[in-house]
Every structure is written in structure tokens, then in C-alpha cells.
Design a protein around this motif. Structure first.
Motif, PDB file in Angstrom:
ATOM      1  N   GLU A 171      -7.071  10.897 -12.069  1.00 21.39           N
ATOM      2  CA  GLU A 171      -5.726  10.539 -12.497  1.00 21.39           C
ATOM      3  C   GLU A 171      -4.876  10.180 -11.285  1.00 21.39           C
ATOM      4  O   GLU A 171      -4.891  10.881 -10.272  1.00 21.39           O
ATOM      5  CB  GLU A 171      -5.078  11.701 -13.242  1.00 21.39           C
ATOM      6  CG  GLU A 171      -5.718  11.988 -14.581  1.00 21.39           C
ATOM      7  CD  GLU A 171      -4.987  13.084 -15.325  1.00 21.39           C
ATOM      8  OE1 GLU A 171      -3.805  13.290 -15.048  1.00 21.39           O
ATOM      9  OE2 GLU A 171      -5.623  13.729 -16.161  1.00 21.39           O
ATOM     10  N   ALA A 172      -4.148   9.094 -11.405  1.00 24.56           N
ATOM     11  CA  ALA A 172      -3.253   8.678 -10.328  1.00 24.56           C
ATOM     12  C   ALA A 172      -2.047   9.614 -10.302  1.00 24.56           C
ATOM     13  O   ALA A 172      -1.571  10.046 -11.349  1.00 24.56           O
ATOM     14  CB  ALA A 172      -2.792   7.238 -10.548  1.00 24.56           C
ATOM     15  N   PRO A 173      -1.558   9.966  -9.115  1.00 24.42           N
ATOM     16  CA  PRO A 173      -0.385  10.836  -9.061  1.00 24.42           C
ATOM     17  C   PRO A 173       0.827  10.121  -9.660  1.00 24.42           C
ATOM     18  O   PRO A 173       0.890   8.900  -9.713  1.00 24.42           O
ATOM     19  CB  PRO A 173      -0.195  11.089  -7.561  1.00 24.42           C
ATOM     20  CG  PRO A 173      -0.924   9.995  -6.881  1.00 24.42           C
ATOM     21  CD  PRO A 173      -2.026   9.572  -7.803  1.00 24.42           C
ATOM     22  N   PHE A 211       3.656   9.903  -8.450  1.00 29.90           N
ATOM     23  CA  PHE A 211       4.319   9.192  -7.362  1.00 29.90           C
ATOM     24  C   PHE A 211       3.264   8.700  -6.385  1.00 29.90           C
ATOM     25  O   PHE A 211       2.259   9.368  -6.174  1.00 29.90           O
ATOM     26  CB  PHE A 211       5.301  10.114  -6.624  1.00 29.90           C
ATOM     27  CG  PHE A 211       6.428  10.587  -7.484  1.00 29.90           C
ATOM     28  CD1 PHE A 211       7.524   9.784  -7.714  1.00 29.90           C
ATOM     29  CD2 PHE A 211       6.387  11.837  -8.076  1.00 29.90           C
ATOM     30  CE1 PHE A 211       8.569  10.201  -8.498  1.00 29.90           C
ATOM     31  CE2 PHE A 211       7.424  12.280  -8.868  1.00 29.90           C
ATOM     32  CZ  PHE A 211       8.513  11.458  -9.080  1.00 29.90           C
ATOM     33  N   PRO A 212       3.463   7.559  -5.760  1.00 32.40           N
ATOM     34  CA  PRO A 212       2.467   7.070  -4.799  1.00 32.40           C
ATOM     35  C   PRO A 212       2.445   7.933  -3.543  1.00 32.40           C
ATOM     36  O   PRO A 212       3.444   8.535  -3.167  1.00 32.40           O
ATOM     37  CB  PRO A 212       2.959   5.656  -4.475  1.00 32.40           C
ATOM     38  CG  PRO A 212       4.408   5.672  -4.778  1.00 32.40           C
ATOM     39  CD  PRO A 212       4.594   6.647  -5.905  1.00 32.40           C
ATOM     40  N   THR A 213       1.292   7.974  -2.911  1.00 29.75           N
ATOM     41  CA  THR A 213       1.149   8.695  -1.653  1.00 29.75           C
ATOM     42  C   THR A 213       1.365   7.715  -0.511  1.00 29.75           C
ATOM     43  O   THR A 213       0.717   6.681  -0.445  1.00 29.75           O
ATOM     44  CB  THR A 213      -0.245   9.324  -1.551  1.00 29.75           C
ATOM     45  OG1 THR A 213      -0.409  10.238  -2.628  1.00 29.75           O
ATOM     46  CG2 THR A 213      -0.418  10.062  -0.243  1.00 29.75           C
ATOM     47  N   VAL A 214       2.301   8.033   0.366  1.00 25.44           N
ATOM     48  CA  VAL A 214       2.625   7.176   1.505  1.00 25.44           C
ATOM     49  C   VAL A 214       2.452   7.999   2.775  1.00 25.44           C
ATOM     50  O   VAL A 214       3.108   9.032   2.940  1.00 25.44           O
ATOM     51  CB  VAL A 214       4.079   6.660   1.409  1.00 25.44           C
ATOM     52  CG1 VAL A 214       4.417   5.795   2.597  1.00 25.44           C
ATOM     53  CG2 VAL A 214       4.276   5.894   0.120  1.00 25.44           C
ATOM     54  N   ASN A 215       1.565   7.550   3.658  1.00 20.65           N
ATOM     55  CA  ASN A 215       1.305   8.232   4.928  1.00 20.65           C
ATOM     56  C   ASN A 215       0.968   9.713   4.722  1.00 20.65           C
ATOM     57  O   ASN A 215       1.411  10.566   5.481  1.00 20.65           O
ATOM     58  CB  ASN A 215       2.488   8.101   5.875  1.00 20.65           C
ATOM     59  CG  ASN A 215       2.728   6.679   6.300  1.00 20.65           C
ATOM     60  OD1 ASN A 215       1.803   5.872   6.328  1.00 20.65           O
ATOM     61  ND2 ASN A 215       3.949   6.353   6.641  1.00 20.65           N
ATOM     62  N   THR A 229       3.241  12.824  -0.692  1.00 17.97           N
ATOM     63  CA  THR A 229       3.448  12.494  -2.100  1.00 17.97           C
ATOM     64  C   THR A 229       4.703  13.216  -2.570  1.00 17.97           C
ATOM     65  O   THR A 229       4.893  14.393  -2.264  1.00 17.97           O
ATOM     66  CB  THR A 229       2.256  12.941  -2.961  1.00 17.97           C
ATOM     67  OG1 THR A 229       1.071  12.348  -2.422  1.00 17.97           O
ATOM     68  CG2 THR A 229       2.417  12.503  -4.389  1.00 17.97           C
ATOM     69  N   SER A 248      15.508   8.218  -7.689  1.00 16.42           N
ATOM     70  CA  SER A 248      14.131   7.904  -7.329  1.00 16.42           C
ATOM     71  C   SER A 248      13.977   7.998  -5.809  1.00 16.42           C
ATOM     72  O   SER A 248      14.959   8.090  -5.074  1.00 16.42           O
ATOM     73  CB  SER A 248      13.780   6.492  -7.799  1.00 16.42           C
ATOM     74  OG  SER A 248      14.594   5.550  -7.119  1.00 16.42           O
TER      75      SER A 248
END
Length: 127
Positions: A27-29, A31-35, A38, A68
């Protein structure tokens, strides 16, 4: 045997083995993971780093409660920009009392009175 030989074509038996393998659904989180970070919807400011002691999680009016991640980042960028402008303005206020090359040096005294002095020295400037 050569290292570049083609593998034999799959037989009916080997294809049956592949059909039994179940695919694992990840499952995709939310919220996106950046560096490697999350967003955490339960944490203050969605878990963005940056709260420092002694203030810690400071948002007394709740501006970031329902925002957001991009909006919170925009607020943070605006806060830093306005802080830098305020620091430059206070420096200009202090320097202006002792260094004033405009209007031939006729503007003197505390910075609070400079604008009133400009009205007398060069009235067209303020029109």
C-alpha cells in the motif's frame, strides 16, 4: 558451455510454478516520502522538522491544523522571508541615524524625525 547461451524456453511445468506465486501488494503511504521523510498526520505540522527549544511546537492560533504539506512549507518560507526583511529594516533604521548621505547631509537626528525633515528639505520627493 558459453556464458552467452540463451535459457531454455519455459515448459508447461515451469509456467505452472510461476502462476502459483502470489503478488505482494504494497500500500502506498497516504503522503509521499521525500528524502526519507513521510508526513505524519497525527504529529505537529505533519511531523516536519524544525521546532526548537524553548518554544517547541508553537502555533497558538492553530494556523497549521488543517493545512497540507505544501501549504505549511509555504507558510514557513514566508515566515523566514519576513524575518529577514525585518532584520534588514531594523539594521537600516539604526544605520540611518548616523549615516545619511542623501539630501546633502541636511537630514540629522533620530530616525523618527527623518521623514518630517525631508518634507522641509525636499518637498517634491514626497509628492
Amino acid at each position: 558451455a558459453s556464458a552467452f547461451q540463451l535459457a531454455p524456453a519455459p515448459t508447461a511445468r515451469s509456467s505452472a510454478v510461476y502462476s502459483e506465486v502470489t503478488e505482494e501488494v504494497v500500500e502506498a503511504p497516504a503522503f509521499p516520502t521525500v528524502n526519507g521523510w513521510t508526513a505524519d498526520p497525527k504529529a505537529f505540522c505533519l511531523g516536519l522538522p524544525g521546532s526548537l527549544p524553548p518554544v517547541g511546537n508553537f502555533d497558538p492560533l492553530g494556523f497549521t491544523t488543517d493545512l497540507s504539506v505544501p501549504e505549511i512549507k509555504r507558510f514557513r518560507e514566508a515566515e523566514v522571508t519576513h524575518g529577514r526583511v525585518a532584520m534588514l529594516a531594523s539594521l537600516g533604521y539604526l544605520v540611518g541615524e548616523s549615516f545619511h548621505p542623501l539630501f546633502g547631509g541636511q537630514i540629522t537626528g533620530p530616525a523618527n524625525t527623518h521623514l518630517a525633515q525631508v518634507e522641509h528639505v525636499a518637498p517634491p520627493v514626497l509628492l
